[in-house]
Design a protein around this motif. Structure first.
Motif, short mmCIF file in Angstrom:
data_model
loop_
_atom_site.label_atom_id
_atom_site.label_comp_id
_atom_site.label_asym_id
_atom_site.label_seq_id
_atom_site.Cartn_x
_atom_site.Cartn_y
_atom_site.Cartn_z
N THR A 1 -3.84 -1.00 -5.31
CA THR A 1 -3.57 -0.94 -3.87
C THR A 1 -4.63 -1.73 -3.10
O THR A 1 -5.82 -1.55 -3.33
CB THR A 1 -3.58 0.53 -3.40
OG1 THR A 1 -2.52 1.23 -4.05
CG2 THR A 1 -3.39 0.62 -1.89
N SER B 1 -4.54 -2.01 7.17
CA SER B 1 -4.51 -2.63 5.85
C SER B 1 -3.92 -4.02 5.96
O SER B 1 -3.12 -4.32 6.84
CB SER B 1 -3.66 -1.78 4.90
OG SER B 1 -3.49 -2.42 3.65
N ASN C 1 0.85 -1.18 0.00
CA ASN C 1 0.00 0.00 0.00
C ASN C 1 0.90 1.24 0.00
O ASN C 1 1.58 1.50 0.99
CB ASN C 1 -0.87 -0.02 1.27
CG ASN C 1 -1.79 1.19 1.36
OD1 ASN C 1 -1.69 2.12 0.58
ND2 ASN C 1 -2.69 1.15 2.33
#
Length: 320
Positions: A238, A168, A48
């Protein structure tokens, strides 16, 4: 054996990675590709960029963002960093064989380096080479960096993300103590390392002519450029993540959660003790579907006429 050695004339990292992808389709037993890039940050296939990089600083200093197809962490490239790629048969070529070739080339320059457990090469305990790998149906691709005389003082400007809280499942980079080959030999240059790698390759696989190649001019590579160097494509790739923070404003405390998919804010959740509860619906209305981008959100803050939303948006911008 049918082998090839390519020396890139382009310094565009995305073009060079597209050229590398093209080389994976060529019918050679062994390929050595040597390339040097203008300042850029290269992230791994499943990383990311928002949690790895300071995208605002990169944009301000014209530092390119590039996504490679192999795994591993985020790295900084400049003209003081020599990249190498070794491509071989999937069934017979190994990273151990490749590392042996690189270590031999460095030893021939009087640089006695060692391999670490994280697929890094160390000189006096400092990482001077990071490596990543990719396998296709028939080929094994091993590419790595060799920090020769890179400007290490600026790396933290671009590889240190902002204070934004991000959640994430993307692969995170592991911080390492880095150094340059120049610390082990003051007179070393990219050209010296290139020559030593070529000599080690020739010793291992037979004498091979060096071919200069402009990856930016190869039609097959040009067709692939966007996959590596187009910011919109990189952001689309992403992994989904959430940006969240809690902050006390003049109008009350707020916790804001922004879910981001393919570079766009797909969901907005807000919790607040503000007396004017309409701010929740207004925040959702102004943020949902908007690009998760410093410039776009700064423009929203500049043009918004609602004071409480301006302060909320300005805080989001300050965290990017």
């Amino acid at each position: 054996m049918k082998n090839a050695i390519y020396l890139a004339t382009s310094h565009d990292c995305a073009a060079n990675l597209a050229g590398e992808a093209y080389m994976l389709t060529l019918e050679y037993d062994h390929i050595l590709f040597l390339w040097v890039n203008d300042p850029c940050i290269v992230i791994g296939r499943y990383q990311n960029p928002f949690s790895e990089c300071n995208l605002k600083n990169m944009e301000e200093h014209n530092v390119q963002l590039v996504r490679r197809q192999s795994g591993g962490g985020a790295v900084y490239h400049d003209r003081g960093n020599l990249c190498f790629t070794l491509i071989g048969n999937k069934e017979t070529n190994t990273k151990e064989e490749n590392f042996s070739l690189v270590l031999k080339a460095l030893a021939n320059l009087g640089l006695h380096c060692e391999l670490s457990g994280r697929n890094d090469i160390l000189l006096d305990g400092k990482k001077i080479s990071g490596n990543a790998f990719q396998t296709t149906a028939t080929k094994f691709c091993h590419h790595g960096t060799l920090l020769v005389s890179s400007d290490l003082s600026v790396m933290s400007n671009y590889l240190t993300p902002s204070s934004t809280k991000l959640a994430s499942k993307a692969v995170r980079s592991v911080a390492s103590r880095v150094g340059n080959l120049k610390e082990g030999r003051e007179d070393i240059t990219n050209e010296m390392v290139e020559t030593s790698l070529i000599e080690a390759f020739n010793a291992a696989y037979g004498k091979t002519e060096v071919t200069a190649i402009d990856c930016a001019a190869i039609p097959e590579a040009q067709a692939n450029y966007r996959r590596f160097g187009d910011l919109s494509v990189i952001l689309e790739k992403t992994p989904q993540f959430t940006h969240f923070f809690t902050h006390r404003f003049d109008w009350g405390e707020a916790s804001l959660h922004l879910q981001v998919e393919k570079g766009l804010i797909s969901e907005v959740r807000m919790f607040t003790d503000a007396l004017d509860t309409s701010i929740v619906d207004r925040a959702v209305g102004i943020l949902k579907g908007v690009p998760y981008n410093h410039a776009v959100l700064a423009e929203l803050a500049r043009t918004c006429e609602q004071a409480d939303l301006v302060s909320l948006l300005s805080h989001v911008v300050s965290l990017l």
